[in-house]
Motif scaffolding. Structure first.
Motif, PDB file in Angstrom:
ATOM      1  N   SER A  96      -4.215 -16.741 -13.823  1.00  0.00           N
ATOM      2  CA  SER A  96      -5.651 -16.957 -13.948  1.00  0.00           C
ATOM      3  C   SER A  96      -5.908 -17.971 -15.050  1.00  0.00           C
ATOM      4  O   SER A  96      -4.986 -18.481 -15.674  1.00  0.00           O
ATOM      5  CB  SER A  96      -6.364 -15.636 -14.247  1.00  0.00           C
ATOM      6  N   PHE A  97      -7.186 -18.229 -15.309  1.00  0.00           N
ATOM      7  CA  PHE A  97      -7.557 -19.182 -16.344  1.00  0.00           C
ATOM      8  C   PHE A  97      -7.131 -18.723 -17.730  1.00  0.00           C
ATOM      9  O   PHE A  97      -6.967 -19.529 -18.623  1.00  0.00           O
ATOM     10  CB  PHE A  97      -9.072 -19.434 -16.318  1.00  0.00           C
ATOM     11  N   ASP A  98      -6.930 -17.429 -17.917  1.00  0.00           N
ATOM     12  CA  ASP A  98      -6.527 -16.919 -19.224  1.00  0.00           C
ATOM     13  C   ASP A  98      -5.016 -16.734 -19.353  1.00  0.00           C
ATOM     14  O   ASP A  98      -4.546 -16.190 -20.339  1.00  0.00           O
ATOM     15  CB  ASP A  98      -7.259 -15.618 -19.560  1.00  0.00           C
ATOM     16  N   GLY A  99      -4.250 -17.181 -18.367  1.00  0.00           N
ATOM     17  CA  GLY A  99      -2.801 -17.130 -18.465  1.00  0.00           C
ATOM     18  C   GLY A  99      -2.145 -16.435 -17.285  1.00  0.00           C
ATOM     19  O   GLY A  99      -2.764 -16.175 -16.265  1.00  0.00           O
ATOM     20  N   VAL A 100      -0.869 -16.126 -17.466  1.00  0.00           N
ATOM     21  CA  VAL A 100      -0.072 -15.464 -16.437  1.00  0.00           C
ATOM     22  C   VAL A 100       0.312 -14.084 -16.953  1.00  0.00           C
ATOM     23  O   VAL A 100       0.686 -13.928 -18.115  1.00  0.00           O
ATOM     24  CB  VAL A 100       1.200 -16.283 -16.111  1.00  0.00           C
ATOM     25  N   ALA A 101       0.198 -13.083 -16.097  1.00  0.00           N
ATOM     26  CA  ALA A 101       0.532 -11.712 -16.490  1.00  0.00           C
ATOM     27  C   ALA A 101       1.302 -11.033 -15.369  1.00  0.00           C
ATOM     28  O   ALA A 101       1.224 -11.434 -14.209  1.00  0.00           O
ATOM     29  CB  ALA A 101      -0.741 -10.919 -16.806  1.00  0.00           C
ATOM     30  N   LEU A 102       2.028  -9.995 -15.742  1.00  0.00           N
ATOM     31  CA  LEU A 102       2.811  -9.209 -14.790  1.00  0.00           C
ATOM     32  C   LEU A 102       2.311  -7.768 -14.860  1.00  0.00           C
ATOM     33  O   LEU A 102       2.097  -7.222 -15.943  1.00  0.00           O
ATOM     34  CB  LEU A 102       4.297  -9.273 -15.150  1.00  0.00           C
ATOM     35  N   TYR A 103       2.108  -7.165 -13.706  1.00  0.00           N
ATOM     36  CA  TYR A 103       1.576  -5.803 -13.617  1.00  0.00           C
ATOM     37  C   TYR A 103       2.490  -4.932 -12.774  1.00  0.00           C
ATOM     38  O   TYR A 103       3.131  -5.408 -11.848  1.00  0.00           O
ATOM     39  CB  TYR A 103       0.182  -5.796 -12.976  1.00  0.00           C
ATOM     40  N   LYS A 104       2.522  -3.651 -13.094  1.00  0.00           N
ATOM     41  CA  LYS A 104       3.157  -2.620 -12.269  1.00  0.00           C
ATOM     42  C   LYS A 104       2.040  -1.735 -11.759  1.00  0.00           C
ATOM     43  O   LYS A 104       1.106  -1.423 -12.500  1.00  0.00           O
ATOM     44  CB  LYS A 104       4.115  -1.760 -13.102  1.00  0.00           C
ATOM     45  N   GLY A 105       2.135  -1.337 -10.509  1.00  0.00           N
ATOM     46  CA  GLY A 105       1.081  -0.490  -9.982  1.00  0.00           C
ATOM     47  C   GLY A 105       1.574   0.483  -8.943  1.00  0.00           C
ATOM     48  O   GLY A 105       2.697   0.370  -8.432  1.00  0.00           O
ATOM     49  N   GLU A 106       0.711   1.440  -8.649  1.00  0.00           N
ATOM     50  CA  GLU A 106       0.977   2.417  -7.598  1.00  0.00           C
ATOM     51  C   GLU A 106      -0.339   2.737  -6.907  1.00  0.00           C
ATOM     52  O   GLU A 106      -1.336   3.045  -7.550  1.00  0.00           O
ATOM     53  CB  GLU A 106       1.589   3.689  -8.178  1.00  0.00           C
ATOM     54  N   LEU A 107      -0.310   2.638  -5.606  1.00  0.00           N
ATOM     55  CA  LEU A 107      -1.468   2.890  -4.754  1.00  0.00           C
ATOM     56  C   LEU A 107      -1.111   4.061  -3.847  1.00  0.00           C
ATOM     57  O   LEU A 107      -0.041   4.055  -3.232  1.00  0.00           O
ATOM     58  CB  LEU A 107      -1.720   1.628  -3.923  1.00  0.00           C
ATOM     59  N   CYS A 108      -1.974   5.069  -3.792  1.00  0.00           N
ATOM     60  CA  CYS A 108      -1.676   6.250  -2.970  1.00  0.00           C
ATOM     61  C   CYS A 108      -2.765   6.485  -1.941  1.00  0.00           C
ATOM     62  O   CYS A 108      -3.941   6.176  -2.178  1.00  0.00           O
ATOM     63  CB  CYS A 108      -1.532   7.495  -3.849  1.00  0.00           C
ATOM     64  N   MET A 109      -2.348   7.043  -0.814  1.00  0.00           N
ATOM     65  CA  MET A 109      -3.270   7.369   0.264  1.00  0.00           C
ATOM     66  C   MET A 109      -4.206   8.469  -0.197  1.00  0.00           C
ATOM     67  O   MET A 109      -3.763   9.502  -0.700  1.00  0.00           O
ATOM     68  CB  MET A 109      -2.490   7.812   1.505  1.00  0.00           C
ATOM     69  N   ALA A 110      -5.493   8.235  -0.045  1.00  0.00           N
ATOM     70  CA  ALA A 110      -6.506   9.233  -0.389  1.00  0.00           C
ATOM     71  C   ALA A 110      -7.037   9.822   0.911  1.00  0.00           C
ATOM     72  O   ALA A 110      -6.620   9.437   2.004  1.00  0.00           O
ATOM     73  CB  ALA A 110      -7.625   8.582  -1.186  1.00  0.00           C
ATOM     74  N   GLY A 111      -7.963  10.727   0.809  1.00  0.00           N
ATOM     75  CA  GLY A 111      -8.529  11.334   2.007  1.00  0.00           C
ATOM     76  C   GLY A 111      -9.197  10.320   2.911  1.00  0.00           C
ATOM     77  O   GLY A 111      -9.608   9.247   2.479  1.00  0.00           O
ATOM     78  N   ALA A 112      -9.280  10.628   4.170  1.00  0.00           N
ATOM     79  CA  ALA A 112      -9.943   9.813   5.202  1.00  0.00           C
ATOM     80  C   ALA A 112      -9.300   8.441   5.379  1.00  0.00           C
ATOM     81  O   ALA A 112      -9.964   7.483   5.758  1.00  0.00           O
ATOM     82  CB  ALA A 112     -11.431   9.668   4.892  1.00  0.00           C
ATOM     83  N   GLY A 113      -8.012   8.333   5.106  1.00  0.00           N
ATOM     84  CA  GLY A 113      -7.296   7.092   5.389  1.00  0.00           C
ATOM     85  C   GLY A 113      -7.502   5.975   4.390  1.00  0.00           C
ATOM     86  O   GLY A 113      -7.020   4.876   4.590  1.00  0.00           O
ATOM     87  N   GLY A 114      -8.207   6.228   3.296  1.00  0.00           N
ATOM     88  CA  GLY A 114      -8.400   5.203   2.266  1.00  0.00           C
ATOM     89  C   GLY A 114      -7.270   5.230   1.247  1.00  0.00           C
ATOM     90  O   GLY A 114      -6.469   6.161   1.206  1.00  0.00           O
ATOM     91  N   TRP A 115      -7.210   4.192   0.426  1.00  0.00           N
ATOM     92  CA  TRP A 115      -6.190   4.102  -0.609  1.00  0.00           C
ATOM     93  C   TRP A 115      -6.867   4.122  -1.978  1.00  0.00           C
ATOM     94  O   TRP A 115      -7.978   3.619  -2.130  1.00  0.00           O
ATOM     95  CB  TRP A 115      -5.391   2.808  -0.460  1.00  0.00           C
TER      96      TRP A 115
END
Length: 123
Positions: A96-115
């Protein structure tokens, strides 16, 4: 030239012109950087949740957010399923305009098929 060279102008005799007034306008506050990060987090989450992991075969998933101008790639995308909960873990870069960054993440299935983003932290 003859007037300046003959002593017609001297810095010692010059005076400050007090009739000129300058000022500035108040600056509008910049939006917090966290709002851009939040928007990018949502964009990354959408890319992770819609990715076909089998079809990718380990390739990076590019992402871009036209609203913030940020972009990057999602790598190390794996799906974990313990029977009751399906989650996807990933690493993402954010350029982005403020630099480069590295992220770790986790996304889990929630109710009704959403994440839902369970974790999203800068490394």
């Amino acid at each position: 030239l003859a007037g300046c060279g003959a002593g017609g102008f001297s810095l010692e005799k010059a005076e400050v012109d007090r009739s000129i007034v300058t000022s500035s306008t108040p600056s509008s506050p910049a939006p917090p950087a966290s709002s851009d990060t939040d928007s990018d987090q949502t964009t990354i989450g959408n890319a992770v949740s819609s990715a076909d992991i089998q079809e990718l075969g380990g390739q990076a998933v590019p992402w871009a957010n036209a609203g913030t101008g940020s972009r990057g790639a999602i790598t190390e995308l794996v799906e974990l399923n313990d029977g009751a909960l399906t989650c996807r873990r990933f690493t993402a870069t954010r350029e982005s305009f403020d630099g480069v960054a590295l992220y770790k993440g986790e996304l889990c299935m929630a109710g009704a098929g959403g994440w839902r983003m369970q974790e999203f932290k800068a490394l």
